[in-house]
Design a protein around this motif. Structure first.
Motif, PDB file in Angstrom:
ATOM      1  N   ASP A 197       0.852  -1.191   0.000  1.00 23.36           N
ATOM      2  CA  ASP A 197       0.000   0.000   0.000  1.00 23.36           C
ATOM      3  C   ASP A 197       0.887   1.241   0.000  1.00 23.36           C
ATOM      4  O   ASP A 197       1.126   1.881   1.022  1.00 23.36           O
ATOM      5  N   ILE A 329      -6.352   0.868   6.747  1.00 23.79           N
ATOM      6  CA  ILE A 329      -7.466   1.820   6.848  1.00 23.79           C
ATOM      7  C   ILE A 329      -7.029   3.181   6.311  1.00 23.79           C
ATOM      8  O   ILE A 329      -7.784   3.861   5.590  1.00 23.79           O
ATOM      9  N   ARG A 332      -7.281   3.228   2.622  1.00 20.92           N
ATOM     10  CA  ARG A 332      -8.658   3.344   2.140  1.00 20.92           C
ATOM     11  C   ARG A 332      -9.192   4.763   2.330  1.00 20.92           C
ATOM     12  O   ARG A 332      -9.961   5.246   1.495  1.00 20.92           O
ATOM     13  N   ARG A 335      -7.847   6.813  -0.468  1.00 17.37           N
ATOM     14  CA  ARG A 335      -8.481   6.481  -1.750  1.00 17.37           C
ATOM     15  C   ARG A 335      -9.957   6.864  -1.789  1.00 17.37           C
ATOM     16  O   ARG A 335     -10.602   6.755  -2.824  1.00 17.37           O
ATOM     17  N   THR A 337     -12.278   5.211  -0.175  1.00 14.53           N
ATOM     18  CA  THR A 337     -13.090   3.992  -0.183  1.00 14.53           C
ATOM     19  C   THR A 337     -13.407   3.490   1.222  1.00 14.53           C
ATOM     20  O   THR A 337     -13.963   2.402   1.375  1.00 14.53           O
ATOM     21  N   ALA A 338     -13.067   4.244   2.236  1.00 16.16           N
ATOM     22  CA  ALA A 338     -13.348   3.823   3.616  1.00 16.16           C
ATOM     23  C   ALA A 338     -14.795   4.136   3.948  1.00 16.16           C
ATOM     24  O   ALA A 338     -15.210   5.298   3.946  1.00 16.16           O
TER      25      ALA A 338
END
Length: 365
Positions: A197, A329, A332, A335, A337-338
């Motif tokens: 990541d 986390i 995300r 991005r 997307t969390a």
């Protein structure tokens, strides 16, 4: 029954965390209540409607509901509807381990029915007894009189020792996970996730743990049943006594190393209370609590160990593991997307966890 919670948000005190997760509200993840009532009538002994359904406020991972009839109350745990990651949210696995532990020295809620047919309410689910009692979000047990707190700690110690003493083969869980090589597999898994990541970035403390942990694995390949998230807020205590009535949230349970599981639990001594339930390094004695060394000694006495060599390795490993989860986390969040509203606060906690892991690593030197 208090149900599974994901890690509470950073920057909230214990009272705020408890308030945020307590109680039930309107159903947020819809289900077909008529179809559910029909299934309950056919599969749960003594069930008789009418049925009222409410959803617990806590429980981010698997939607959890309180079911009420004129004569009884139940808890339903379901897999989230829709597409989920392979192996995630396996509520049938949760039900299986609790069924296997029924009648053991590990207190669990009684499973009343299991449904693997997605057509009933949209995903697999199980139904269990609703256990009434207390949940403590503050690891200092501040709600309890000072002279009683040590007894609550000793009860947690008793239960986790009992869990690690279960003959998992004899109770039908011989295939519940991969036996042996636990630390190498776990370190490899979380290292890969951390390094892959790139958007979430690197951290020098985490890099140090990545380099050191594989070189420091103790020569002990013991395998037992482990809980994976054994914390005070994942237990229901008796309303007035220092007695655990049910251990909750078995989603991360598997076969693994008992000292990894115990170290995760004992991290409460070093864990900041605004990340997950912990004492944040506070002196336990003025709080009426046993020291970390005394707590370890009680576990060793219960499990027949003379002591735990390389204790700080196990602590470092668990801070590394949790930091890797929070690093994911963070990725995300970056991005977009969390899905969890608390994700950004957890992402901010990542470097603190990595630092605590490095401190434990350095204590091994």
């Amino acid at each position: 029954m208090r149900t599974e919670q994901s890690a509470p948000p950073a920057q909230l005190d214990a009272a705020q965390i408890a308030q945020a997760n307590a109680g039930v509200g309107a159903v947020r993840t819809a289900l077909d209540e008529a179809a559910l009532a029909a299934w309950l009538s056919a599969h749960v002994a003594g069930f008789a409607g009418p049925l009222r359904v409410a959803q617990f406020n806590g429980g981010q991972s698997n939607p959890t509901y309180r079911l009420e009839t004129p004569a009884a109350r139940y808890v339903l745990r379901r897999k989230p509807p829709g597409t989920v990651l392979k192996g995630a949210h396996d509520v049938l696995r949760e039900a299986r381990v609790q069924q296997a532990l029924a009648g053991s020295d590990v207190p669990v809620a009684r499973i009343l029915g299991v449904c693997d047919d997605d057509a009933v309410i949209g995903s697999a689910f199980y139904v269990m007894d609703m256990v009434d009692g207390r949940v403590f979000w503050d690891a200092s047990f501040a709600e309890v009189a000072k002279d009683e707190r040590a007894a609550y700690f000793d009860e947690m110690n008793r239960v986790i020792a009992a869990l690690h003493g279960v003959d998992h083969v004899a109770v039908g869980l011989g295939d519940y996970g991969k036996p042996g090589n636990y630390f190498a597999r776990q370190i490899g898994r979380w290292t890969r996730q951390y390094l892959e990541d790139e958007l979430a970035g690197r951290d020098p403390d985490m890099d140090a743990l990545v380099a050191w942990l594989p070189t420091a694995i103790p020569d002990d390949d013991t395998t037992t049943l482990i809980h994976g998230d054994f914390r005070c807020d994942n237990m229901i205590f008796h309303p007035t006594q220092p007695r655990v009535l049910a251990v909750l949230d078995w989603e991360l349970s598997t076969l693994g190393h008992p000292l990894a599981d115990f170290a995760y639990h004992a991290m409460m001594y070093r864990m900041p209370g605004d990340i997950v339930a912990g004492l944040g390094g506070a002196d336990p004695q003025p709080l009426g609590l046993p020291s970390e060394a005394d707590y370890i000694a009680r576990y060793c006495a219960r499990t027949g160990r003379a002591g735990i060599a390389n204790w700080d390795f196990y602590v470092a490993f668990q801070f590394f593991r949790l930091a890797a989860i929070f690093h994911g986390i963070k990725g995300r969040v970056l991005r977009g997307t969390a899905a969890n509203a608390q994700a950004a606060q957890r992402a901010e906690a990542f470097p603190r966890l990595a630092r605590l892991g490095r401190e434990a690593m350095e204590a091994c030197a």
